[in-house]
Design a protein around this motif. Structure first.
Motif, short mmCIF file in Angstrom:
data_model
loop_
_atom_site.label_atom_id
_atom_site.label_comp_id
_atom_site.label_asym_id
_atom_site.label_seq_id
_atom_site.Cartn_x
_atom_site.Cartn_y
_atom_site.Cartn_z
N PRO A 394 13.98 15.68 34.98
CA PRO A 394 14.70 15.90 33.72
C PRO A 394 14.58 14.69 32.80
N GLY A 395 14.30 14.97 31.54
CA GLY A 395 14.20 13.92 30.55
C GLY A 395 12.83 13.30 30.41
N ARG A 396 11.92 13.60 31.31
CA ARG A 396 10.57 13.05 31.24
C ARG A 396 9.70 13.99 30.44
N THR A 397 9.18 13.51 29.31
CA THR A 397 8.44 14.38 28.40
C THR A 397 7.18 13.69 27.89
N LEU A 398 6.22 14.51 27.50
CA LEU A 398 5.00 14.06 26.83
C LEU A 398 4.83 14.90 25.57
N ASN A 399 4.70 14.23 24.42
CA ASN A 399 4.53 14.91 23.15
C ASN A 399 3.22 14.48 22.50
N VAL A 400 2.42 15.45 22.09
CA VAL A 400 1.17 15.19 21.38
C VAL A 400 1.24 15.92 20.05
N GLY A 401 0.97 15.20 18.95
CA GLY A 401 1.09 15.81 17.63
C GLY A 401 -0.10 15.51 16.75
N LEU A 402 -0.44 16.49 15.90
CA LEU A 402 -1.48 16.33 14.90
C LEU A 402 -0.90 16.74 13.55
N ASN A 403 -0.98 15.83 12.57
CA ASN A 403 -0.45 16.10 11.24
C ASN A 403 -1.52 15.80 10.21
N ALA A 404 -1.75 16.76 9.34
CA ALA A 404 -2.75 16.60 8.28
C ALA A 404 -2.10 16.91 6.94
N THR A 405 -2.42 16.08 5.94
CA THR A 405 -1.82 16.23 4.61
C THR A 405 -2.89 16.14 3.54
N PHE A 406 -2.79 17.04 2.57
CA PHE A 406 -3.61 16.93 1.36
C PHE A 406 -2.66 16.93 0.17
N HIS A 407 -2.85 15.95 -0.72
CA HIS A 407 -1.97 15.84 -1.88
C HIS A 407 -2.82 15.52 -3.11
N ARG A 408 -2.77 16.40 -4.10
CA ARG A 408 -3.53 16.21 -5.35
C ARG A 408 -2.58 15.94 -6.50
N GLU A 409 -2.91 14.93 -7.30
CA GLU A 409 -2.20 14.66 -8.55
C GLU A 409 -3.20 14.80 -9.69
N ASN A 410 -2.94 15.78 -10.53
CA ASN A 410 -3.80 16.07 -11.67
C ASN A 410 -2.99 15.81 -12.94
N GLU A 411 -3.22 14.66 -13.57
CA GLU A 411 -2.42 14.25 -14.72
C GLU A 411 -3.28 14.22 -15.98
N LYS A 412 -2.72 14.77 -17.05
CA LYS A 412 -3.36 14.73 -18.36
C LYS A 412 -2.36 14.17 -19.37
N TYR A 413 -2.78 13.15 -20.10
CA TYR A 413 -1.95 12.52 -21.12
C TYR A 413 -2.59 12.70 -22.49
N PHE A 414 -1.76 13.06 -23.45
CA PHE A 414 -2.21 13.20 -24.84
C PHE A 414 -1.29 12.36 -25.72
N PHE A 415 -1.88 11.44 -26.51
CA PHE A 415 -1.10 10.50 -27.31
C PHE A 415 -1.38 10.69 -28.80
N THR A 416 -0.33 10.54 -29.59
CA THR A 416 -0.45 10.47 -31.04
C THR A 416 0.13 9.13 -31.47
N ASN A 417 -0.72 8.26 -32.03
CA ASN A 417 -0.33 6.92 -32.44
C ASN A 417 -0.20 6.89 -33.96
N ILE A 418 1.04 6.97 -34.45
CA ILE A 418 1.29 7.07 -35.89
C ILE A 418 1.60 5.68 -36.43
N MET A 419 0.67 5.15 -37.22
CA MET A 419 0.80 3.84 -37.84
C MET A 419 0.99 4.02 -39.35
N PRO A 420 1.46 2.99 -40.08
CA PRO A 420 1.61 3.12 -41.54
C PRO A 420 0.30 3.45 -42.24
N GLU A 421 -0.85 2.98 -41.71
CA GLU A 421 -2.13 3.16 -42.39
C GLU A 421 -2.92 4.36 -41.88
N TYR A 422 -2.66 4.83 -40.65
CA TYR A 422 -3.48 5.89 -40.07
C TYR A 422 -2.73 6.55 -38.92
N THR A 423 -3.30 7.65 -38.42
CA THR A 423 -2.80 8.32 -37.22
C THR A 423 -3.95 8.48 -36.24
#
Length: 799
Positions: A394-423
């Motif tokens: 009792p209490g004697r155990t063997l554990n074998v584990g396999l863990n696989a992870t896929f993680h995607r980050e797809n980021e898109k940034y759009f900027f508008t830079n409004i200056m006194p002379e131009y945009t």
């Protein structure tokens, strides 16, 4: 009378020894709830003779298992008692042919008339010397929110900038069901403010982890346990909650920008299904959390030594939809073997619409308006398979584990830079794919007075990242700093951990050996950074010594050594422009931070309460932090990760729990610590080389939490929580104090199968995040008036 009784037992003992025919037997078993089959910890187990004479006694552990060593052959009564459950008495016989006697599962039935007492008692038992465990369902004031919100009321935990801090440090390793995943981050913390608390069963806090855990995370470990029902047949739970945030405006916008989010909706449906028959258990947990949030509303005043002053506001309206599905199967192949297979799929869609105006010191002239749209999709898929073999011992155990992870980050940034002379119009796209594979082997061998644990782990982690800048006219983007980078990490580790327990003494000693090889390949055309990396082989020991002063008082001493390895985001070479003039960038030359922790703790219990007290000291080498610097002739500030030398954290923590009546229990958490950052000097290479030096800094900080749990007639429960955080030290500056009050109430309906709740976070809308930073040639103060006030209403039903 006691003397005669003692002589009687003594003579019986001598006779038994003289016969020499009664071998000592270890009696074990597992105590579980008769309804949901979950193990019950801290159950009182008493062994008596048929004429009611006491023989031995113990309590069950975290897994519900108990062990009564050195029991001689004969007939006995085994008595199980636990607050809120009906007592159970089982007669049994100890023979002479086996050194171990496993009684299997003992099922206790709840006593409906004392369920309220069970709830209160359970909360008192949550605080242990080695681990603190909290049921999410008990956190009424944050029901229907995110995991991050649910954790902010826990003892010793504070939250800032979307991250958890333990005793003032955000170097916390966050686990899901005992494993690291990309869902919460392998190095730094991610997405905790978007994971629905409705999917979580309980949360464990481990300040001094043993060697069986990864060495990463000097502040400790937070283990988030997902719900998994185990009732026989088909059953489940369905829930729905909704709410509104930012009910009134903390601070109005600067002129001529888009409105900030107000009365923001929150929607959280959830579903839990389970089917258990014979040797197979199937489970599914599905959740969706849709929110609109005033994620950031920060006002910054920058002052430069040449007399220039810039005032800016960063307002970020965020729309988020986070969906997760976790499903799996437990299969008892035999009485000795269990195979568990599970998978999780999650998507997180984030839309940020931001405005960032810049004014002169008198607010009479707008110098610039920076507007942005961030469109980000995060996709996470995990697969986990484990095999457990239970030996005849009792209490004697063997554990074998396999863990696989896929993680995607797809980021898109759009900027508008409004200056006194131009945009100007600019944009960029970031694509990051994280691949992680973990193989683990864990072995547990019970001993006469404890156990030995040993095992190994192998990790392979690979993250290719591509940054594609698309500059417009008069672009302010550093397009030359784009391109690709590849992060490759290999970590094999071995560990051993020994646990000894007697009537008075406890010892836990372990050692983990880790080899780490990190290679960071950088686009050769990058103007500043080149390929880099590091490798090491290091020992990470842990030691816990405890002495039981009495049945209700235990004193413990801890030591452990841990490491904080830079995460991929910490060394990422690409500048980030979600703030146009305070720009964040990583550092490939960043190295691991090592921490030695010493702690003295005491746990004292009485009939209706307990006191947990702890004195701790941490010594950090190569402290990882962001350093802000500027370049002569420019008002831009660059926040670059650096190793800032040595730092220290010394403090005391008190957790007091007291049941004042059948209706009310109060918990008070006091945590005070001295933060010290030694003098240091670093070289920032981006965008051009510059040196920053800082003198020694120190500050006493801490936090206070008062939590009240109230139990009213008709199965009504309520919670009130008040939190105060004192000013704290950060390299180059400090944060200021903050205060908030949360409250909630819930009621059981439909014969206990249904439940309704209503709660409010930051009722008075008082929470502000203010900090002060000092650099070479500049200083700035910032105050974030982001959304913290939320009111929610929810319903759940078990079937």
């Amino acid at each position: 009378m006691k003397g005669k009784l003692f002589i009687h037992f003594f003579l019986l003992f001598i006779i038994a020894v003289a016969k020499g025919q009664s071998p000592k037997v270890n009696v074990t078993g597992v105590v579980k709830d008769a309804t949901d089959k979950n193990p019950l910890s801290f159950v009182s187990v008493t062994l008596k003779t048929p004429d009611s004479n006491f023989v031995a006694g113990t309590i069950t552990g975290d897994d519900g298992r108990f062990s009564l060593p050195d029991i001689r052959s004969g007939n006995y009564l085994l008595i199980f008692s636990y607050v809120g459950y009906k007592p159970d008495i089982q007669p049994f016989n100890v023979g002479q042919l086996s050194a171990f006697l496993d009684l299997g599962n003992i099922l206790l039935t709840q006593n409906a008339r004392s369920l309220n007492a069970v709830t209160v008692s359970g909360k008192q038992e949550d605080i242990r010397m080695d681990k603190k465990t909290f049921n999410v369902a008990d956190n009424i004031s944050q029901a229907g929110g995110s995991v991050l919100e649910a954790m902010k009321n826990l003892p010793g935990v504070t939250t800032t900038d979307g991250k958890i801090q333990l005793r003032g440090s955000d170097k916390v390793m966050v686990l899901i069901d005992g494993r690291q995943t990309a869902l919460t981050g392998f190095g730094s913390q991610t997405s905790l403010d978007n994971i629905p608390a409705s999917a979580i069963e309980r949360i464990e806090i481990i300040n001094n982890p043993s060697s069986k855990y990864d060495a990463n995370g000097n502040a400790g470990i937070i283990n988030i346990i997902y719900k998994k029902e185990k009732h026989d047949g088909f059953n489940g739970k369905i829930g729905f909650s909704g709410g509104l945030g930012a009910l009134w405006i903390k601070r109005e916008n600067y002129p001529a920008i888009r409105p900030q989010y107000h009365a923001t909706p929150k929607i959280n449906p959830s579903l839990s299904l389970n089917y258990r028959k014979n040797r197979v258990n199937l489970f599914l947990q599905a959740d969706d959390l849709y929110t609109k949030t005033l994620n950031k509303n920060e006002f910054v005043d920058r002052f430069y030594d040449n007399g220039d002053t810039v005032k800016q506001q960063t307002k970020r309206n965020r729309t988020t939809n986070f969906s997760t599905v976790k499903a799996g199967m437990d299969w008892s192949v035999s009485n000795s073997d269990i195979i568990t297979v599970s998978g999780l799929f999650g998507t997180e869609k984030i839309l940020d619409r931001g405005d960032e105006p810049f004014f002169n010191g008198s607010l009479s002239e707008r110098q610039r308006l920076w507007q942005f749209l961030e469109d980000e999709l995060k996709t996470t898929a995990t697969f986990s398979a484990s095999w457990q073999h239970r030996f005849s011992q009792p209490g004697r155990t063997l554990n074998v584990g396999l863990n696989a992870t896929f993680h995607r980050e797809n980021e898109k940034y759009f900027f508008t830079n409004i200056m006194p002379e131009y945009t100007g119009l600019d944009s960029f796209k970031v694509l990051s794919d994280e691949h992680v594979t973990d193989l683990t082997v864990d072995y547990v061998h019970p001993l006469k007075h404890g156990r030995f644990e040993g095992g190994m782990k192998f990790r392979y982690r690979y993250i290719p990242v591509n940054m594609d800048f698309k500059p417009g006219i008069h672009s302010v983007l550093d397009a030359s700093a784009g391109g690709w980078a590849k992060y490759k990490e290999i970590i094999p580790a071995l560990y051993g951990n020994y646990v000894y327990e007697s009537n008075k003494v406890e010892i836990e000693a372990g050692l983990r050996i880790e080899y780490v090889n990190l290679v960071y390949d950088v686009n050769p055309t990058h103007p500043t950074y080149k390929s880099d990396g590091y490798n090491y082989t290091q020992p990470f020991p842990n030691l816990r010594l405890a002495y039981k002063l009495s049945a209700n008082n235990k004193l413990s001493v801890y030591y452990n050594r841990r490491v904080d390895r830079p995460n991929e985001g910490d060394i990422r070479i690409f500048p980030k422009y979600d703030d146009a003039e305070i720009i964040k960038v990583g550092n490939p030359a960043l190295r691991p931070q090592y921490t030695n922790t010493f702690e003295l703790g005491d746990k004292t219990s009485w009939n209706n309460g307990s006191l947990f007290s702890s004195l701790y000291h941490k010594r950090m080498d190569a402290t990882i932090t962001r350093i802000a610097s500027s370049i002569p002739g420019s008002t831009l500030i660059y926040n670059v990760f650096q190793n800032a030398g040595k730092s220290y954290n010394t403090g005391i923590e008190l957790i007091i729990s007291q049941k004042v009546s059948e209706m009310a229990t109060f918990n008070l958490n006091l945590n005070g610590y001295q933060n010290i950052v030694d003098s240091f000097s670093v070289v920032n290479k981006y965008p051009v080389e510059n040196v920053f030096s800082a003198a020694r800094e120190d500050l006493f900080s801490g936090n206070i939490k008062l939590n009240g749990q109230f139990h009213f007639p008709r199965q009504i429960e309520a919670q009130l929580t008040a939190i105060y955080q004192a000013p704290d030290l950060v390299p180059q500056g400090k944060t200021f104090s903050r205060f908030s009050v949360d409250a909630g109430i819930k009621k059981a309906i439909q014969h206990g199968k249904g439940e309704v709740f209503v709660n409010a976070a930051d009722i008075a809308n008082t929470l502000r995040i203010k900090k002060e930073v000092n650099g070479n040639g500049f200083r700035y103060t910032s105050t974030d008036y982001n959304e913290t006030q939320v009111i929610r209403l929810g319903y759940s039903y078990k079937f």
